[in-house]
Design an enzyme around this catalytic site. Structure first.
Site, PDB file in Angstrom:
ATOM      1  N   LYS A 149       0.812  -1.273  -0.252  1.00  0.00           N
ATOM      2  CA  LYS A 149       0.027   0.200  -0.328  1.00  0.00           C
ATOM      3  C   LYS A 149       0.680   1.454  -0.574  1.00  0.00           C
ATOM      4  O   LYS A 149       2.236   0.877   0.619  1.00  0.00           O
ATOM      5  CB  LYS A 149      -0.852   0.004   1.229  1.00  0.00           C
ATOM      6  CG  LYS A 149      -0.389   0.052   2.191  1.00  0.00           C
ATOM      7  CD  LYS A 149      -0.027   1.140   3.299  1.00  0.00           C
ATOM      8  CE  LYS A 149      -0.169   2.284   3.692  1.00  0.00           C
ATOM      9  NZ  LYS A 149       0.775   3.313   3.876  1.00  0.00           N
ATOM     10  N   HIS A 179      -1.220  -3.957   6.374  1.00  0.00           N
ATOM     11  CA  HIS A 179      -0.337  -4.752   7.426  1.00  0.00           C
ATOM     12  C   HIS A 179      -1.697  -4.550   8.399  1.00  0.00           C
ATOM     13  O   HIS A 179      -1.257  -4.752   9.880  1.00  0.00           O
ATOM     14  CB  HIS A 179       1.236  -3.935   7.615  1.00  0.00           C
ATOM     15  CG  HIS A 179       1.009  -2.975   8.783  1.00  0.00           C
ATOM     16  ND1 HIS A 179       1.345  -1.825   7.210  1.00  0.00           N
ATOM     17  CD2 HIS A 179       1.328  -2.421   9.740  1.00  0.00           C
ATOM     18  CE1 HIS A 179       1.358  -0.301   8.657  1.00  0.00           C
ATOM     19  NE2 HIS A 179       1.541  -1.428   9.209  1.00  0.00           N
ATOM     20  N   GLU A 217       1.284   9.194  15.883  1.00  0.00           N
ATOM     21  CA  GLU A 217       2.606   8.522  15.954  1.00  0.00           C
ATOM     22  C   GLU A 217       3.750   9.851  16.515  1.00  0.00           C
ATOM     23  O   GLU A 217       3.025  10.654  16.429  1.00  0.00           O
ATOM     24  CB  GLU A 217       2.692   8.142  14.564  1.00  0.00           C
ATOM     25  CG  GLU A 217       1.756   7.287  13.820  1.00  0.00           C
ATOM     26  CD  GLU A 217       2.017   6.682  12.592  1.00  0.00           C
ATOM     27  OE1 GLU A 217       3.334   6.218  12.426  1.00  0.00           O
ATOM     28  OE2 GLU A 217       2.643   7.648  11.524  1.00  0.00           O
ATOM     29  N   HIS A 241      -5.209   2.689   6.743  1.00  0.00           N
ATOM     30  CA  HIS A 241      -5.263   2.125   7.682  1.00  0.00           C
ATOM     31  C   HIS A 241      -6.353   2.641   8.592  1.00  0.00           C
ATOM     32  O   HIS A 241      -7.557   1.504   9.334  1.00  0.00           O
ATOM     33  CB  HIS A 241      -4.423   2.319   8.817  1.00  0.00           C
ATOM     34  CG  HIS A 241      -3.034   2.201   8.448  1.00  0.00           C
ATOM     35  ND1 HIS A 241      -2.815   0.855   7.357  1.00  0.00           N
ATOM     36  CD2 HIS A 241      -1.848   2.695   8.204  1.00  0.00           C
ATOM     37  CE1 HIS A 241      -1.057   0.333   6.647  1.00  0.00           C
ATOM     38  NE2 HIS A 241      -0.265   1.756   7.116  1.00  0.00           N
TER      39      HIS A 241
HETATM   40  P1  NDP Z   1      12.341   2.673  -0.696  1.00  0.00           P
HETATM   41  O1  NDP Z   1      12.305   4.179  -1.415  1.00  0.00           O
HETATM   42  O2  NDP Z   1      13.035   2.813   0.410  1.00  0.00           O
HETATM   43  O3  NDP Z   1      12.936   0.949  -1.423  1.00  0.00           O
HETATM   44  C1  NDP Z   1      12.160   1.513  -2.585  1.00  0.00           C
HETATM   45  C2  NDP Z   1      13.004  -0.120  -3.201  1.00  0.00           C
HETATM   46  O4  NDP Z   1      12.557  -0.303  -5.096  1.00  0.00           O
HETATM   47  C3  NDP Z   1      14.387  -0.124  -3.393  1.00  0.00           C
HETATM   48  O5  NDP Z   1      14.542  -1.965  -2.664  1.00  0.00           O
HETATM   49  C4  NDP Z   1      14.157  -0.029  -4.796  1.00  0.00           C
HETATM   50  O6  NDP Z   1      16.131  -0.835  -5.235  1.00  0.00           O
HETATM   51  C5  NDP Z   1      13.683  -0.796  -5.594  1.00  0.00           C
HETATM   52  N1  NDP Z   1      13.134  -0.448  -6.802  1.00  0.00           N
HETATM   53  C6  NDP Z   1      13.049   0.707  -6.790  1.00  0.00           C
HETATM   54  N2  NDP Z   1      12.184   0.868  -8.571  1.00  0.00           N
HETATM   55  C7  NDP Z   1      12.557  -0.667  -9.009  1.00  0.00           C
HETATM   56  C8  NDP Z   1      12.847  -1.165 -10.238  1.00  0.00           C
HETATM   57  N3  NDP Z   1      12.230  -1.172 -11.407  1.00  0.00           N
HETATM   58  N4  NDP Z   1      13.071  -2.353 -10.594  1.00  0.00           N
HETATM   59  C9  NDP Z   1      13.661  -2.739  -8.761  1.00  0.00           C
HETATM   60  N5  NDP Z   1      13.702  -2.790  -7.873  1.00  0.00           N
HETATM   61  C10 NDP Z   1      13.378  -1.459  -7.853  1.00  0.00           C
HETATM   62  O7  NDP Z   1      10.185   2.172  -0.498  1.00  0.00           O
HETATM   63  P2  NDP Z   1      10.363   2.092   1.134  1.00  0.00           P
HETATM   64  O8  NDP Z   1      10.533   0.778   1.098  1.00  0.00           O
HETATM   65  O9  NDP Z   1       9.520   3.070   1.737  1.00  0.00           O
HETATM   66  O10 NDP Z   1       8.497   1.365   0.553  1.00  0.00           O
HETATM   67  C11 NDP Z   1       8.095   0.301  -0.550  1.00  0.00           C
HETATM   68  C12 NDP Z   1       6.827   0.417  -0.508  1.00  0.00           C
HETATM   69  O11 NDP Z   1       6.260  -0.183   1.039  1.00  0.00           O
HETATM   70  C13 NDP Z   1       6.710   1.089  -1.402  1.00  0.00           C
HETATM   71  O12 NDP Z   1       5.180   0.844  -2.569  1.00  0.00           O
HETATM   72  C14 NDP Z   1       5.581   2.150   0.377  1.00  0.00           C
HETATM   73  O13 NDP Z   1       4.890   2.643  -0.144  1.00  0.00           O
HETATM   74  C15 NDP Z   1       5.410   0.509   0.960  1.00  0.00           C
HETATM   75  N6  NDP Z   1       5.370   1.053   2.016  1.00  0.00           N
HETATM   76  C16 NDP Z   1       6.055   1.599   2.776  1.00  0.00           C
HETATM   77  C17 NDP Z   1       6.516   1.467   4.404  1.00  0.00           C
HETATM   78  C18 NDP Z   1       7.305   1.777   4.898  1.00  0.00           C
HETATM   79  O14 NDP Z   1       7.356   2.433   6.132  1.00  0.00           O
HETATM   80  N7  NDP Z   1       8.322   2.054   4.713  1.00  0.00           N
HETATM   81  C19 NDP Z   1       4.430   0.567   5.313  1.00  0.00           C
HETATM   82  C20 NDP Z   1       3.940   0.452   4.028  1.00  0.00           C
HETATM   83  C21 NDP Z   1       3.476   0.655   2.945  1.00  0.00           C
HETATM   84  P3  NDP Z   1      16.817  -0.146  -6.285  1.00  0.00           P
HETATM   85  O15 NDP Z   1      16.254   1.802  -6.530  1.00  0.00           O
HETATM   86  O16 NDP Z   1      18.108   0.246  -5.912  1.00  0.00           O
HETATM   87  O17 NDP Z   1      16.299  -0.290  -7.834  1.00  0.00           O
HETATM   88  C1  BG6 Z   2       2.614   3.033   7.435  1.00  0.00           C
HETATM   89  C2  BG6 Z   2       3.227   4.622   6.245  1.00  0.00           C
HETATM   90  O1  BG6 Z   2       1.895   2.212   6.287  1.00  0.00           O
HETATM   91  O2  BG6 Z   2       2.336   2.977   7.980  1.00  0.00           O
HETATM   92  C3  BG6 Z   2       3.327   5.230   7.460  1.00  0.00           C
HETATM   93  O3  BG6 Z   2       3.359   4.432   5.278  1.00  0.00           O
HETATM   94  C4  BG6 Z   2       3.881   4.533   9.116  1.00  0.00           C
HETATM   95  O4  BG6 Z   2       3.548   6.254   7.487  1.00  0.00           O
HETATM   96  C5  BG6 Z   2       2.916   3.611   9.131  1.00  0.00           C
HETATM   97  O5  BG6 Z   2       4.246   5.159   9.695  1.00  0.00           O
HETATM   98  C6  BG6 Z   2       2.126   3.154  10.653  1.00  0.00           C
HETATM   99  O6  BG6 Z   2       2.066   2.016  11.311  1.00  0.00           O
HETATM  100  P1  BG6 Z   2       2.844   1.018  12.513  1.00  0.00           P
HETATM  101  O7  BG6 Z   2       2.600  -0.235  12.607  1.00  0.00           O
HETATM  102  O8  BG6 Z   2       4.190   1.356  13.115  1.00  0.00           O
HETATM  103  O9  BG6 Z   2       1.176   1.409  13.478  1.00  0.00           O
END
Ligand code: NDP
Ligand code: BG6
Length: 488
Positions: A149, A179, A217, A241
C-alpha cells in the site's frame, strides 16, 4: 500456547529488497517465522533491486537491517542459517532487457512450489513488473503476487494498477497488503464483536453515541520525505489503515470467516460512507502540518525542515475527519477519525462511546460508558463503567475501567503484522488482504475529500510537534459537544 501451523516449502521473490520496508519489516519477519520452524529449509528467498551488489553484500545489508532497524541479533546461528536461504539478483524489473535469466535460474525446478512475488517497490512500477514476470515465463500455476500500500494515489491510478496486474494474475492470486489487518489486536476486533453475544444488541445507533478512531505517531517523516510529500496523511494512513479499522467496527456480521464473506461486508460500509464535499469540508475535516517542537522531551524539527533546505509544501501530516455512515445501523452516529505524525504519544485505539443514562438517578449527569480497544502499544481493552465509590460520605458515583492488558494476560511475544500476512500468502488465505473493489471504494471516498480540500484552496493548519494536533481538530469535536480522548 502459540501453535505454528506448518506451511509448505515455497519460493519468495522480494522486489524492492534493498528498500526501507524490506530491510526493516519483511526480512526480520521472515526470520522470526524461520526461527519458529515455519519456513522449511528448502524454501528459497530472492531479493531483487536495481542496485548492483553481490549476494554476500545483500546478505550483509539484511543483517545490518536486522540489527539496526529491527533491533535483533544477526550473529545467532539461526540468523546465519536463515541468511543462507537468501539470494540476490540486480535487475530493473520493469525492463525486458535486464538479466531475467538470473532470476529464472534462482527459481529453477520450482514450478510445483508456491511462488510468491512480493512487490515492495513504488506502486507506479507494479504493472510493469507483472508484465515482465509473465514475459520471462516466471508465472507458474502456483504463483501469487503481493502488492504494498498505498495502491496508487487516487481512484484512477488504483484502477490502472489493478487492471495491469489483472492481465497477469487473476484476483484470487492478488494479495493487497494493509499491514494493520495483520496486527493481532485488529484481528481481535472481529473476535470481540462476533464471538461475544453481549455486544451485538448494543452495537448500533440505539446505544452508541459516537466512535473515535485514532492512529497517533510520535515519529516524523524521517527518510521517507520524498514519498510522503506526494502522499500526505490522507493517502498514507486514512485511505487504508483508518478506513479498514472503521470497516471492522461498522460492518455487519459476515456469514463466515471466508475471505469474500468478510470483504463483501467491509465494502458495504465503504459504499455507505457519506461523501464529504465542498459544502461540508470545513465542518467535517481538519488538515495539519507539524512545526518544530518537543516530542517525548526531545527537540525535533518541523516538517519542512525534515524535507530539506528551502522546502515549501502544503502536504498534511495530520488529518481529523467526521465520517458518517448512511445505513440503518449507523445513521446519526459520527465516526471521528484522526491520525498524525509528531503527536505526543504513539497510540492506536478505537473508542466506542455509548449513550449516557437516560435519567440521572444519582444527582449528576451520568457519564457515558466507553469501550476502549487499545491496538498499540500496550495492547488491551478497557470498559469504563460507573460504580459506587466505596466508603462513607454519601453515595458517590465514579467512572472506572475494567482493564484487560494483553501483556499481563498472555505472555507471548507479539508477532509483527507482516509475519502473519507473509505466512497467509503462502497458505493462500486472502481474508486479511483487500479485494480490488474494496481498495477502489476507499479511494472513491478519499478522492472527493481531497478534491474538496483542493477546491477550498486552504493550507494545512500548523501544529507544534508534541502537541495534540491543530486546535481546529479540538473545535471539530467541540462543535458537536464532544471531545477527543486524551493522547497522553
Ligand atoms: P524505498 O524507496 O526505501 O525502496 C524501494 C525499493 O524498490 C528499493 O529497493 C529500490 O531499489 C527498489 N526499486 C525501485 N524501482 C525498482 C525497479 N524498477 N526494479 C527493481 N527494484 C526497484 O521504499 P519503501 O521500502 O519505503 O517502500 C516500498 C513500498 O512499500 C512502497 O510501495 C511503500 O508505499 C510501501 N510501504 C512502505 C512502508 C515503510 O514503512 N517503508 C510502510 C508501508 C508501505 P533500487 O533503487 O536499487 O532499484
Ligand atoms: C505505514 C505508513 O503504512 O504505516 C507510515 O506508510 C506509518 O507512514 C506506518 O508510519 C505506521 O504503522 P505502525 O504499524 O507503526 O502503526
Amino acid at each position: 500456547m502459540a501453535e505454528f501451523v506448518p506451511v509448505p516449502s515455497f519460493d519468495l521473490v522480494v522486489f524492492g529488497a534493498s528498500g526501507d520496508l524490506a530491510l526493516r519489516k519483511l526480512f526480520p519477519s521472515l526470520f522470526h517465522r524461520y526461527k519458529d520452524g515455519q519456513i522449511p529449509d528448502d524454501s528459497r528467498i530472492v531479493g531483487v533491486a536495481r542496485q548492483v551488489m553481490t549476494k554476500d553484500a545483500f546478505r550483509q545489508s539484511v543483517s545490518e537491517g536486522f540489527a539496526n532497524l529491527a533491533k535483533g541479533d544477526p550473529s545467532s546461528p539461526e540468523f546465519q542459517a536463515f541468511l543462507a536461504l537468501i539470494d540476490y539478483v540486480a535487475l530493473d524489473a520493469t525492463k525486458a532487457d535486464g538479466p531475467w535469466d538470473h532470476l529464472v535460474q534462482s527459481l529453477a525446478d520450482g514450478e510445483d512450489k508456491v511462488r510468491v512475488f512480493y512487490l515492495s517497490t513504488p506502486p507506479s512500477v507494479f504493472g510493469g513488473i507483472c508484465a515482465q514476470l509473465r514475459d520471462a515465463g516466471l508465472v507458474s500455476p502456483a504463483s501469487r503476487v503481493v502488492l504494498e500500500k498505498p495502491l496508487g494515489r487516487d481512484l484512477m491510478s488504483a484502477k490502472a494498477i489493478n487492471d495491469a496486474v489483472a492481465e497477469v494474475f487473476s484476483e484470487d492470486r492478488v494479495y493487497r497488503i494493509d499491514h494493520y489487518l495483520g496486527k493481532e489486536t485488529v484481528q481481535n476486533l472481529l473476535v470481540l464483536r462476533f464471538a461475544n453475544a453481549l455486544f451485538e444488541p448494543v452495537w448500533s445507533r440505539a446505544a452508541i453515541d459516537h466512535v473515535q478512531i485514532t492512529v497517533a505517531e510520535t515519529i516524523g517523516v524521517g527518510s521517507r520525505g520524498d514519498y510522503y510529500d506526494k502522499s500526505g496523511a490522507m493517502r498514507d494512513m486514512v485511505q487504508n489503515h483508518l478506513l479498514q479499522l472503521l470497516c471492522l467496527v461498522a460492518m455487519e456480521p459476515p456469514n463466515s470467516v471466508d475471505a469474500d464473506a468478510i470483504r463483501t461486508e467491509k465494502i458495504k460500509v465503504l459504499q455507505a460512507l457519506v461523501p464529504i464535499g465542498p459544502a461540508d469540508i470545513a465542518s467535517h475535516s481538519v488538515r495539519g502540518q507539524y512545526r518544530a517542537g518537543l516530542v517525548e522531551k526531545e527537540a525535533v524539527k518541523g516538517y519542512l525542515e525534515d524535507l530539506g533546505p528551502d522546502r515549501t509544501s502544503s502536504t498534511e501530516t495530520y488529518v481529523a475527519l467526521k465520517a458518517e455512515i448512511a445505513n440503518w445501523r449507523w445513521s446519526g452516529v459520527p465516526f471521528y477519525l484522526r491520525t498524525g505524525k509528531r503527536l505526543p504519544s504513539r497510540r492506536s485505539e478505537i473508542v466506542v462511546t455509548f449513550r449516557p443514562p437516560p435519567h440521572s438517578l444519582f444527582g449528576h449527569g451520568g457519564e457515558a460508558n466507553q469501550l476502549v480497544m487499545r491496538l498499540q502499544p500496550d495492547e488491551g481493552m478497557e470498559m469504563w463503567l460507573q460504580i459506587k465509590e466505596p466508603g462513607p460520605g454519601g453515595l458517590r458515583v465514579k467512572s472506572v475501567p475494567l482493564d484487560l492488558s494483553y501483556e499481563t494476560a498472555f505472555t507471548l511475544r507479539y508477532p509483527d503484522a507482516y509475519e502473519r500476512l507473509l505466512m497467509d500468502v503462502v497458505r493462500g488465505n486472502l481474508s486479511l488482504f483487500m479485494r480490488k473493489d474494496e481498495v477502489e471504494s476507499a479511494w472513491a471516498w478519499v478522492d472527493q475529500v481531497i478534491a474538496a480540500w483542493e477546491s477550498a484552496g486552504t493550507q494545512p493548519d500548523p501544529y507544534a510537534a508534541g502537541s495534540d494536533g491543530p486546535l481546529q481538530a479540538a473545535l471539530l469535536m467541540d462543535r458537536d459537544g464532544r471531545k477527543w480522548r486524551d493522547l497522553i
